[in-house]
Design an enzyme around this catalytic site. Structure first.
Site, PDB file in Angstrom:
ATOM      1  N   LEU A 288       0.931  -1.132  -0.175  1.00  0.00           N
ATOM      2  CA  LEU A 288       0.085  -0.163  -0.022  1.00  0.00           C
ATOM      3  C   LEU A 288       0.838   1.256   0.071  1.00  0.00           C
ATOM      4  O   LEU A 288       1.859   1.102   0.710  1.00  0.00           O
ATOM      5  CB  LEU A 288      -0.952  -0.244   1.295  1.00  0.00           C
ATOM      6  CG  LEU A 288      -1.650   1.457   1.457  1.00  0.00           C
ATOM      7  CD1 LEU A 288      -3.009   0.770   2.285  1.00  0.00           C
ATOM      8  CD2 LEU A 288      -0.997   2.076   2.451  1.00  0.00           C
ATOM      9  N   ASN A 289       0.440   2.427  -0.720  1.00  0.00           N
ATOM     10  CA  ASN A 289       1.125   3.681  -0.750  1.00  0.00           C
ATOM     11  C   ASN A 289       0.138   4.651  -0.828  1.00  0.00           C
ATOM     12  O   ASN A 289      -0.910   4.631   0.261  1.00  0.00           O
ATOM     13  CB  ASN A 289       2.306   3.704  -1.473  1.00  0.00           C
ATOM     14  CG  ASN A 289       2.133   3.648  -3.060  1.00  0.00           C
ATOM     15  OD1 ASN A 289       1.756   2.851  -3.431  1.00  0.00           O
ATOM     16  ND2 ASN A 289       2.619   4.758  -3.731  1.00  0.00           N
ATOM     17  N   ASP A 290       0.450   5.860  -1.808  1.00  0.00           N
ATOM     18  CA  ASP A 290      -0.213   7.050  -1.639  1.00  0.00           C
ATOM     19  C   ASP A 290      -2.129   6.939  -1.463  1.00  0.00           C
ATOM     20  O   ASP A 290      -2.528   6.112  -2.161  1.00  0.00           O
ATOM     21  CB  ASP A 290      -0.305   7.686  -3.030  1.00  0.00           C
ATOM     22  CG  ASP A 290       1.487   7.980  -3.089  1.00  0.00           C
ATOM     23  OD1 ASP A 290       2.241   7.483  -2.261  1.00  0.00           O
ATOM     24  OD2 ASP A 290       1.383   8.739  -4.058  1.00  0.00           O
TER      25      ASP A 290
ATOM     26  N   GLN B 205      -3.131   3.577  -3.609  1.00  0.00           N
ATOM     27  CA  GLN B 205      -2.068   2.822  -4.468  1.00  0.00           C
ATOM     28  C   GLN B 205      -1.843   1.284  -3.937  1.00  0.00           C
ATOM     29  O   GLN B 205      -1.616   1.280  -2.826  1.00  0.00           O
ATOM     30  CB  GLN B 205      -0.830   3.456  -4.871  1.00  0.00           C
ATOM     31  CG  GLN B 205      -1.096   4.690  -5.804  1.00  0.00           C
ATOM     32  CD  GLN B 205       0.514   5.075  -6.374  1.00  0.00           C
ATOM     33  OE1 GLN B 205       1.256   3.926  -6.786  1.00  0.00           O
ATOM     34  NE2 GLN B 205       0.576   6.138  -6.744  1.00  0.00           N
TER      35      GLN B 205
ATOM     36  N   TYR C  58      -1.666   5.184 -11.192  1.00  0.00           N
ATOM     37  CA  TYR C  58      -0.756   5.978 -10.148  1.00  0.00           C
ATOM     38  C   TYR C  58      -1.704   7.142  -9.331  1.00  0.00           C
ATOM     39  O   TYR C  58      -2.923   7.109  -9.619  1.00  0.00           O
ATOM     40  CB  TYR C  58       0.302   6.827 -10.758  1.00  0.00           C
ATOM     41  CG  TYR C  58       1.559   6.048 -10.789  1.00  0.00           C
ATOM     42  CD1 TYR C  58       1.612   4.593 -10.845  1.00  0.00           C
ATOM     43  CD2 TYR C  58       2.809   6.833 -11.117  1.00  0.00           C
ATOM     44  CE1 TYR C  58       2.748   3.905 -11.067  1.00  0.00           C
ATOM     45  CE2 TYR C  58       4.007   5.827 -11.093  1.00  0.00           C
ATOM     46  CZ  TYR C  58       3.975   4.499 -10.972  1.00  0.00           C
ATOM     47  OH  TYR C  58       5.360   3.700 -11.257  1.00  0.00           O
TER      48      TYR C  58
ATOM     49  N   ARG D 263       2.480  14.417 -12.825  1.00  0.00           N
ATOM     50  CA  ARG D 263       1.679  13.315 -12.148  1.00  0.00           C
ATOM     51  C   ARG D 263       0.861  13.699 -11.181  1.00  0.00           C
ATOM     52  O   ARG D 263       1.094  15.013 -10.603  1.00  0.00           O
ATOM     53  CB  ARG D 263       2.630  12.013 -12.061  1.00  0.00           C
ATOM     54  CG  ARG D 263       3.624  12.283 -10.910  1.00  0.00           C
ATOM     55  CD  ARG D 263       4.123  11.051 -10.467  1.00  0.00           C
ATOM     56  NE  ARG D 263       5.313  11.177  -9.577  1.00  0.00           N
ATOM     57  CZ  ARG D 263       6.474  11.452 -10.097  1.00  0.00           C
ATOM     58  NH1 ARG D 263       7.089  11.361 -11.283  1.00  0.00           N
ATOM     59  NH2 ARG D 263       7.476  11.507  -9.152  1.00  0.00           N
ATOM     60  N   ASP D 264       0.108  12.869 -10.473  1.00  0.00           N
ATOM     61  CA  ASP D 264      -0.850  13.193  -9.426  1.00  0.00           C
ATOM     62  C   ASP D 264      -1.696  14.154  -9.394  1.00  0.00           C
ATOM     63  O   ASP D 264      -1.747  15.179  -8.420  1.00  0.00           O
ATOM     64  CB  ASP D 264       0.154  13.268  -8.221  1.00  0.00           C
ATOM     65  CG  ASP D 264       1.398  12.249  -8.079  1.00  0.00           C
ATOM     66  OD1 ASP D 264       1.034  11.134  -8.685  1.00  0.00           O
ATOM     67  OD2 ASP D 264       2.476  12.708  -7.401  1.00  0.00           O
TER      68      ASP D 264
ATOM     69  N   GLU E 271       5.769  16.227  -5.689  1.00  0.00           N
ATOM     70  CA  GLU E 271       4.747  14.989  -6.016  1.00  0.00           C
ATOM     71  C   GLU E 271       3.665  15.523  -5.061  1.00  0.00           C
ATOM     72  O   GLU E 271       3.491  16.273  -4.049  1.00  0.00           O
ATOM     73  CB  GLU E 271       5.038  13.798  -5.451  1.00  0.00           C
ATOM     74  CG  GLU E 271       6.420  13.094  -6.084  1.00  0.00           C
ATOM     75  CD  GLU E 271       6.508  11.661  -5.915  1.00  0.00           C
ATOM     76  OE1 GLU E 271       6.671  10.884  -6.458  1.00  0.00           O
ATOM     77  OE2 GLU E 271       6.570  11.201  -4.807  1.00  0.00           O
TER      78      GLU E 271
END
Length: 480
Positions: free
Chosen positions: A43-45, A61, A104, A172-173, A226
Site C-alpha cells: 500500500l502507498n499513496d 495505490q 498512479y 503526475r498526481d 509530488e
C-alpha cells in the site's frame, strides 16, 4: 458500461484467495485494528478521498502481487462513520495503453449522478532511457463511477505532449476540485533544470483542460513536487506537496522524502494564489508521506497520509513483509488553522473506540493489557520523558521534543526531533504496529511504525502531567 476485463479478474481473484485464507485464520503479526492496510501486497499513496453523499471513500495505490511494490492498481475502502472501514476490492487496474505500467495517484470529484475519478496513467517505453527526460509517458485519465456501481470507459484527458515544454516527463498526481461552475486541477511536476513545481489547470467541464500557471519557490526546493493538494481553509490558501531531493536537516526535513505545506495569499480564485511563507513539515515521524485532504459535508478538512516511506529499504526492513503485506494509512485527521499554523488531530469520531479509563498517574507505570491504547496528557510544564514499553521514548528537554527508539530496526530508525518552545499536552494513539503522536493540540505530529513483540503495553511518564488512558475496543474496525 465498462465490463470487468481479464486483468481485473486475475487481480481480484488473487485478492479474494488471500481474503478467504485470512478470514479462517487468526490475525497476522502486527496487523492493525483501526488503520487501513492492504489485504495482501503493498500500500502507498492515499487517493480519491471524498465524502460521497455521506459515504466516506479512501482509495490507495495498491500492488497486490508484491509486498515490495511492483505494478500499481487502486484498492478501495469505504466507511459510514470514519471509524469502521470496509475493503471493497480493486476498482482500477492498469488495463489500457494509457496506464499499462501503473494506475498512479489521483483524486475524485463528487457529482450528483456520478463520481469522477481522475488519475495518472504511467507508461515506460522500452529502450535506453532515463525515464526523466525520455522514456516515460505519464497521462491524465478520467473514469466515472455511477450510483449503481457501473463504470464509464476510461478517457484520456492529457498526454505528455500536452504538458508545458519546460517540463520533464515527470508530471503526475492530479488533485481536482470544483468551484462553482469551474473545475481546477494541480499536478506535480519536475522542470527540465530539475526544479520542483506545481502546475495549475482549469476546465469548464472536467474534460478539456487548459494550463494556467506555475506555482514554485523563488529558490530551488527539490527536483520534484509530488502529490500536490491546493486547498482553502478559513479564507486562506495552502499548498501541500511532497518534495523530492531536499537536503535533510537535524530537527526538520529529516526523512529521505518530505511532506509539508506552504501558506499562500490570494483571493477565492486559485489563480491568484501565490506562495507566502516557508515550508512546514506535516509530520516529524519516520513513516509519513504523500498526504491528501478532502472536505466533508459538514465543512471539515480531513487528511490521510501514507504511513510508510518510499525507498527506505536501505534504512530498515518492515517486518510485515515476511507475512506478505506492507504499510498502512494513517487515521483520518481533522486539519484546523491556529495562529497561522495548520494543526492535525484524530477525527472526533475515533473517540467512540474508547472503553473505560485505565489507571494512569505520572511517576507510576501503567499497564495496558492489549496492543492498542489512547493516551492523553495535559497540564504539562517543563522537561519530561514518556516511556512506552521501555524501548520507545518521547521526551522534551526545553527546546526539542524527540521520538527515539532504543531497539531501532535500522541505522536511521533511532530518533526524530522537532523544535518547540514548550509542550503543553500530548496525545498518543497506538495501534498494534503504529504510533501517532500529537503534540500541543496537533501543532507537531510524529507518525512511526512500531513493532514490539509484547502482547501488552506499559506507559511511564517522568515529569509533570495529568494522564488519561483508555483501552480501546477489542473488535477490529477494519473489515477485509
Amino acid at each position: 458500461m465498462r465490463i470487468m476485463n481479464a486483468l481485473e479478474k486475475v487481480v481480484q481473484a488473487q485478492v479474494n484467495v488471500c481474503l478467504q485464507k485470512q478470514r479462517g485464520e487468526a490475525a497476522r503479526p502486527w496487523e492493525p485494528r483501526f488503520h487501513m492496510m492492504p489485504p495482501i501486497g503493498w500500500l502507498n499513496d492515499p487517493c480519491g478521498l471524498c465524502d460521497d453523499h455521506g459515504v466516506y471513500r479512501a482509495w490507495f495505490q495498491f500492488a497486490p502481487f508484491d509486498a515490495a511494490g511492483a505494478l500499481k492498481c487502486w484498492g478501495e475502502y469505504h466507511s459510514d462513520d470514519l471509524v469502521h472501514w470496509h475493503f471493497d476490492g480493486v476498482p482500477l487496474v492498469p488495463d489500457t495503453s494509457w496506464d499499462c505500467h501503473g494506475v498512479y495517484t489521483g483524486s475524485t470529484v463528487v457529482e450528483d449522478d456520478r463520481l469522477a475519478v481522475i488519475y495518472t496513467g504511467n507508461v515506460k517505453v522500452d529502450g535506453d532511457h532515463d525515464f526523466i527526460h525520455s522514456g516515460r509517458e505519464a497521462r491524465i485519465i478520467r473514469i466515472d463511477r455511477y450510483p449503481d456501481g457501473s463504470w464509464s470507459p476510461k478517457r484520456l484527458l492529457l498526454s505528455w505532449q500536452d504538458y508545458p515544454t519546460f517540463c520533464t516527463r515527470h508530471v503526475r498526481d492530479p488533485k481536482v476540485w470544483r468551484q462553482g461552475h469551474e473545475w481546477f486541477m494541480v499536478t506535480g511536476a519536475r522542470r527540465q533544470d530539475d526544479q520542483g513545481m506545481v502546475l495549475l489547470w482549469r476546465s469548464e467541464d472536467g474534460e478539456a483542460w487548459h494550463f494556467q500557471s506555475v506555482i514554485t519557490s523563488e529558490k530551488p526546493f527539490g527536483y520534484m513536487w509530488e502529490c500536490p493538494d491546493l486547498f482553502r481553509l478559513d479564507g486562506q490558501w495552502f499548498l501541500s506537496f511532497s518534495p523530492q531531493g531536499v537536503a535533510r536537516e537535524e530537527n526538520r526535513r529529516q526523512n529521505i522524502y518530505l511532506s509539508g505545506y506552504i501558506p499562500m495569499k490570494g483571493t477565492d480564485d486559485p489563480r491568484t494564489a501565490v506562495l507566502d511563507g516557508d515550508f512546514v513539515d506535516w509530520d516529524y515521524g519516520f513513516d509519513f508521506y504523500a498526504p491528501q485532504t478532502f472536505q466533508t459535508r459538514d465543512g471539515r478538512r480531513i487528511l490521510f497520509g501514507w504511513a510508510g516511506m518510499a525507498d527506505a529499504d536501505a534504512e530498515y526492513t518492515v517486518p510485515t513483509k515476511a507475512a506478505g503485506w506492507q504499510h498502512l494509512l494513517t487515521v483520518p485527521r481533522e486539519v484546523t488553522l491556529k495562529q497561522g499554523r495548520l494543526c492535525q488531530n484524530p477525527v472526533r469520531e475515533l473517540d467512540a473506540m474508547r472503553l473505560k479509563p485505565l489507571p494512569c498517574t505520572a511517576g507510576e507505570q501503567a499497564v495496558v493489557p492489549d496492543t492498542v491504547f489512547d493516551l492523553e496528557i495535559g497540564g504539562m510544564n517543563g522537561p519530561f520523558e514518556l516511556r512506552l514499553n521501555e524501548s520507545c521514548v518521547l521526551s522534551f528537554d526545553g527546546r526539542l521534543v524527540s521520538l527515539c527508539f532504543e531497539d531501532e530496526l535500522g541505522s536511521d530508525r533511532r530518533c526524530r526531533r522537532a523544535e518547540t518552545a514548550d509542550v503543553r499536552n500530548i496525545r498518543v494513539l497506538a495501534d498494534t504496529s503504529i504510533l501517532e503522536i500529537y503534540v500541543n493540540d496537533g501543532e507537531i505530529v510524529f507518525t512511526s511504525r512500531w513493532f514490539p513483540k509484547d502482547d501488552q503495553r506499559t506507559i511511564l511518564l517522568k515529569g509533570q502531567g495529568d494522564c488519561r488512558l483508555w483501552q480501546l475496543q477489542k473488535e477490529s474496525f477494519i473489515q477485509l
